[in-house]
Design a protein around this motif. Structure first.
Motif, short mmCIF file in Angstrom:
data_model
loop_
_atom_site.label_atom_id
_atom_site.label_comp_id
_atom_site.label_asym_id
_atom_site.label_seq_id
_atom_site.Cartn_x
_atom_site.Cartn_y
_atom_site.Cartn_z
N HIS A 1 -3.01 29.50 -50.79
CA HIS A 1 -2.25 28.88 -49.77
C HIS A 1 -2.44 27.18 -49.99
N HIS B 1 -0.06 23.62 -50.62
CA HIS B 1 1.44 23.07 -50.39
C HIS B 1 1.53 22.14 -51.70
N HIS C 1 6.51 25.47 -48.30
CA HIS C 1 7.13 25.96 -47.25
C HIS C 1 8.64 26.19 -47.78
N GLU D 1 5.35 30.13 -48.96
CA GLU D 1 5.18 30.32 -47.52
C GLU D 1 6.43 30.35 -46.84
N ASP E 1 -5.17 26.59 -46.94
CA ASP E 1 -3.72 26.03 -46.51
C ASP E 1 -3.90 24.44 -46.82
N HIS F 1 -3.02 20.77 -47.71
CA HIS F 1 -1.96 19.67 -47.83
C HIS F 1 -2.49 18.30 -48.56
ZN LIG Z 1 0.75 26.32 -44.99
#
Ligand SMILES: [Zn+2]
Ligand SMILES: [Zn+2]
Length: 259
Positions: A5, A7, A37, A77, A234, A236
């Protein structure tokens, strides 16, 4: 080591994919999955545009040649809106290695879609201005849409499946321990297990807010089921590619040994 996960610069990450790959390789990752995303039929500054999807896929291929010892996977995602989401033909047509299904937007009582996944201060403003202050409506709708997404299928891993507890518990501390909330989260857990969808334990908010998604109380039930569990940061920011994943693995080993 892995993370599934991650980005990208085509959605809302704060660095290009190459920086994430560099950091992951430096830490000795054997597997790195990107998950921007998805394109979405709404105005959203956090989601990638359809026109950028070929650029994203090409960049993942380029990074694979730069880092031959680390398997790079092309994921996404994907948001769920009523009747639209991971099961849409558009996503089936893309050469993706895996798909994460996540709910970030829910309809207001007036039918407009609003992002309820942002930071708590922005959530509080939206709760007041867009949802008439009705927190129960927001939480129930989040779980309703999550169940609809699971039933519609088309994805491999469910993303942060009780994440509403973070913003909801800022609006109303302790809400995640109330009977009705517990029942909604447990019902979703049951449905995920019934459908055999893999679950991520998401560590994104562990440092700042002391939350994992799903909450720790679900882990043993998930471990006793047949669903696969992955632990994702997740990320970023490149420096957070492995953030708190070792802590979760340690807790999972403890639970396994205790069984
Ligand atoms: Zn995410
Ligand atoms: Zn998400």
């Amino acid at each position: 080591m892995y993370n599934l996960h991650t980005h990208t610069q085509w959605c809302d990450a704060r660095a290009p994919m190459e920086e994430f790959a560099k950091e992951a390789a430096h830490l000795g990752f054997t597997l790195l999955g990107f998950s921007p995303h998805s394109p979405i039929p709404l105005e959203s500054p956090c989601n990638m545009h359809k026109a950028d999807v070929p650029l994203y896929l090409a960049e993942a291929d380029r990074l694979q040649t730069l880092y031959p010892d680390m398997k790079i996977l092309k994921g996404m995602e994907i948001d769920y809106l009523d009747g639209w989401g991971p099961s849409d033909d558009y996503f089936k047509s893309l050469p993706l290695d895996y798909k994460i299904g996540s709910v970030h937007f829910i309809p207001t009582q007036d039918g407009d879609y609003v992002d309820i996944d942002g930071r708590p201060d922005s959530f509080m403003t939206k709760l007041r201005d867009r949802f008439h202050g009705d927190l129960r409506y927001v939480v129930d709708t989040f779980f309703d849409k999550s169940q609809d997404m699971v039933r519609a299928g088309g994805f491999d891993i469910i993303g942060h499946y009780d994440k509403i507890k973070l913003n909801a518990s800022v609006a109303h501390p302790g809400i995640e321990r109330e009977d009705w909330f517990v029942r909604r989260a447990d019902d979703l857990t049951d449905l995920i297990i019934d459908r055999g969808i893999a679950v991520e334990i998401n560590t994104k908010s562990l440092e700042e807010y002391h939350h994992t998604f799903p909450a720790q109380r679900h882990w043993l039930r998930l471990m006793k089921s047949d669903v696969d569990i992955v632990v994702n940061s997740d990320a970023h920011y490149p420096r957070r590619i492995n953030a708190h994943r070792p802590d979760v693995f340690k807790a999972l080993r403890y639970l396994r040994d205790k069984r």
